[in-house]
Motif scaffolding. Structure first.
Motif, PDB file in Angstrom:
ATOM      1  N   LEU A 108       0.857  45.851   4.633  1.00  0.00           N
ATOM      2  CA  LEU A 108       0.116  44.534   3.713  1.00  0.00           C
ATOM      3  C   LEU A 108      -1.100  44.878   4.080  1.00  0.00           C
ATOM      4  N   ILE A 109      -2.319  44.955   3.162  1.00  0.00           N
ATOM      5  CA  ILE A 109      -3.221  44.444   3.575  1.00  0.00           C
ATOM      6  C   ILE A 109      -4.016  42.620   3.289  1.00  0.00           C
ATOM      7  N   HIS A 110      -3.250  42.984   1.636  1.00  0.00           N
ATOM      8  CA  HIS A 110      -3.969  41.551   0.781  1.00  0.00           C
ATOM      9  C   HIS A 110      -2.646  41.587  -0.393  1.00  0.00           C
ATOM     10  N   VAL A 111      -2.501  40.470  -0.410  1.00  0.00           N
ATOM     11  CA  VAL A 111      -1.066  40.056  -1.256  1.00  0.00           C
ATOM     12  C   VAL A 111      -1.704  38.696  -2.126  1.00  0.00           C
ATOM     13  N   SER A 112      -1.888  38.418  -3.845  1.00  0.00           N
ATOM     14  CA  SER A 112      -2.256  37.308  -4.362  1.00  0.00           C
ATOM     15  C   SER A 112      -1.281  38.042  -5.539  1.00  0.00           C
ATOM     16  N   LYS A 113      -1.828  36.254  -6.464  1.00  0.00           N
ATOM     17  CA  LYS A 113      -1.584  36.247  -7.555  1.00  0.00           C
ATOM     18  C   LYS A 113      -2.291  37.394  -8.637  1.00  0.00           C
ATOM     19  N   ASP A 114      -3.117  37.757  -8.036  1.00  0.00           N
ATOM     20  CA  ASP A 114      -5.117  38.666  -8.918  1.00  0.00           C
ATOM     21  C   ASP A 114      -4.761  40.264  -8.369  1.00  0.00           C
ATOM     22  N   SER A 141      -3.846  42.406 -11.384  1.00  0.00           N
ATOM     23  CA  SER A 141      -2.766  41.996 -12.257  1.00  0.00           C
ATOM     24  C   SER A 141      -2.973  41.860 -14.116  1.00  0.00           C
ATOM     25  N   GLU A 142      -2.059  42.521 -14.798  1.00  0.00           N
ATOM     26  CA  GLU A 142      -2.770  42.352 -15.758  1.00  0.00           C
ATOM     27  C   GLU A 142      -3.300  41.586 -16.222  1.00  0.00           C
ATOM     28  N   GLY A 143      -2.902  40.412 -16.463  1.00  0.00           N
ATOM     29  CA  GLY A 143      -3.593  38.883 -16.459  1.00  0.00           C
ATOM     30  C   GLY A 143      -5.271  38.982 -15.738  1.00  0.00           C
ATOM     31  N   TYR A 144      -5.394  39.785 -15.017  1.00  0.00           N
ATOM     32  CA  TYR A 144      -6.518  39.616 -14.245  1.00  0.00           C
ATOM     33  C   TYR A 144      -7.235  40.665 -14.788  1.00  0.00           C
ATOM     34  N   ILE A 145      -6.780  41.421 -15.398  1.00  0.00           N
ATOM     35  CA  ILE A 145      -7.438  42.851 -15.679  1.00  0.00           C
ATOM     36  C   ILE A 145      -7.997  41.889 -17.125  1.00  0.00           C
ATOM     37  N   GLN A 146      -6.905  41.753 -17.998  1.00  0.00           N
ATOM     38  CA  GLN A 146      -7.571  41.060 -18.736  1.00  0.00           C
ATOM     39  C   GLN A 146      -8.239  40.162 -19.459  1.00  0.00           C
ATOM     40  N   ASP A 147      -8.061  38.980 -18.816  1.00  0.00           N
ATOM     41  CA  ASP A 147      -8.948  37.782 -18.733  1.00  0.00           C
ATOM     42  C   ASP A 147      -9.906  37.902 -17.711  1.00  0.00           C
ATOM     43  N   VAL A 148      -9.992  38.149 -16.915  1.00  0.00           N
ATOM     44  CA  VAL A 148     -11.348  37.997 -16.011  1.00  0.00           C
ATOM     45  C   VAL A 148     -12.307  38.809 -15.985  1.00  0.00           C
ATOM     46  N   LEU A 149     -12.241  40.816 -15.968  1.00  0.00           N
ATOM     47  CA  LEU A 149     -12.456  41.338 -16.305  1.00  0.00           C
ATOM     48  C   LEU A 149     -12.822  41.788 -17.367  1.00  0.00           C
TER      49      LEU A 149
END
Length: 307
Positions: A108-114, A141-149
């Motif tokens: 594990l290098i990085h874990v966050s909700k995004d 995350s699917e939400g990060y791809i759709q809502d932020v990116l």
């Protein structure tokens, strides 16, 4: 004298206190937790070597393909594109940030909700081989791809500009030295042979998906073709490689030979078969990577029957 005795008495006690203090100063190794990301759909958008590239010099491509959810109870479900369903796996924890699931060792290098970043590890005899553990997986995350990116996963998964620049360099080298095994590289879209006549049949070998050593990369890294020729000048059966350049021209490469003195005449025979039957009666589509045609080397198993 009394002071000296007191100092001697304090020495063991001070050593004990210092030892305890040192042990307490070391951070305790904590078992990683996925509680904060449970139930979130993560899509792998990039898989690359430690060079930052998704290709290596042999033409092998790291392909992002995992979609996963972390679940309560230290488990994960990963979508299988082959079985077209999610498969559940328990998560096994090792030391530090090393875990195992889906028959893979990962750090594990990085874990966050995004986002997640995982390092693929090569483990032998319970030891991580650092020189073979050079692949990293990035998830959003699917939400990060759709809502932020404001993007879609397919576009994010495509090779980037650095990959394209690297492949162009490999293509230049391969096309300039199209008869050298250490200069050509495996085409992501292998050579395609199509027969123009009924007397010649061509089929490409594929690795069964249920094979123990199955890898989708085998079919483009080591492409092999069976070619059957009816009405040949005589019966023969030969296996050999050919270099197929960016124009589709074939030149005999490597083959097995018992004695060095027989190599030259055997090469002449194989090149004659290639020119007389294959080059003339096959439609040849050269191999390509990222849409760029380039020289590559493939294995042929050619069988001729006189009648």
């Amino acid at each position: 004298m009394l002071n000296k005795l007191l100092q001697q008495a304090w020495l063991p006690l001070m050593a004990f206190v210092l030892c305890v203090s040192c042990n307490r100063s070391k951070p305790e190794v904590q078992r990683p937790s996925f509680k904060q990301v449970e139930g979130i759909k993560f899509i792998e958008v990039r898989r690359e070597f430690d060079t930052g590239l998704s290709f290596n010099e042999n033409g092998f491509q790291q392909v992002p393909e995992w979609t996963l959810y972390f679940l309560p109870g230290d488990s994960v479900k990963i979508y299988s594109p082959f079985e077209k369903r999610y498969i559940f796996y328990p998560i096994y924890f090792d030391h530090e940030q090393v875990i195992n699931f889906a028959r893979e060792w990962l750090r594990l290098i990085h874990v966050s909700k995004d986002s997640l970043v995982l390092q693929l590890l090569k483990v032998q005899s319970r030891e991580v081989k650092k020189d073979l553990s050079k692949v990293y997986m990035r998830f959003y995350s699917e939400g990060y791809i759709q809502d932020v990116l404001k993007a879609d996963a397919d576009s994010l998964r495509r090779p980037n500009s650095r990959d394209t620049q690297f492949i162009r360099q490999l293509v230049t080298r391969a096309n300039e030295h199209s008869l050298l095994s250490d200069s050509v590289f495996a085409a992501r879209k292998p050579v395609v042979f199509k027969s123009k006549v009924e007397a010649i049949k061509v089929s490409k070998r594929t690795t069964p998906k249920d094979a123990i050593d199955y890898s989708a990369a085998n079919d483009y890294l080591n492409p092999e073709y069976d070619i059957e020729i009816s009405g040949a000048y005589k019966d023969f059966s030969n296996s050999f490689t050919v270099f197929v350049d960016a124009t589709g021209k074939m030149t005999v490469g490597h083959f097995a030979v018992l004695e060095k003195e027989f190599e030259a005449p055997q090469r002449k025979v194989l090149q004659a078969i290639t020119d007389l039957y294959l080059q003339r009666y096959l439609e040849i589509q050269p191999g390509s990577t990222l849409g760029i045609l380039h020289a590559t080397e493939v294995m042929l198993h050619v069988k001729g029957t006189k009648e």
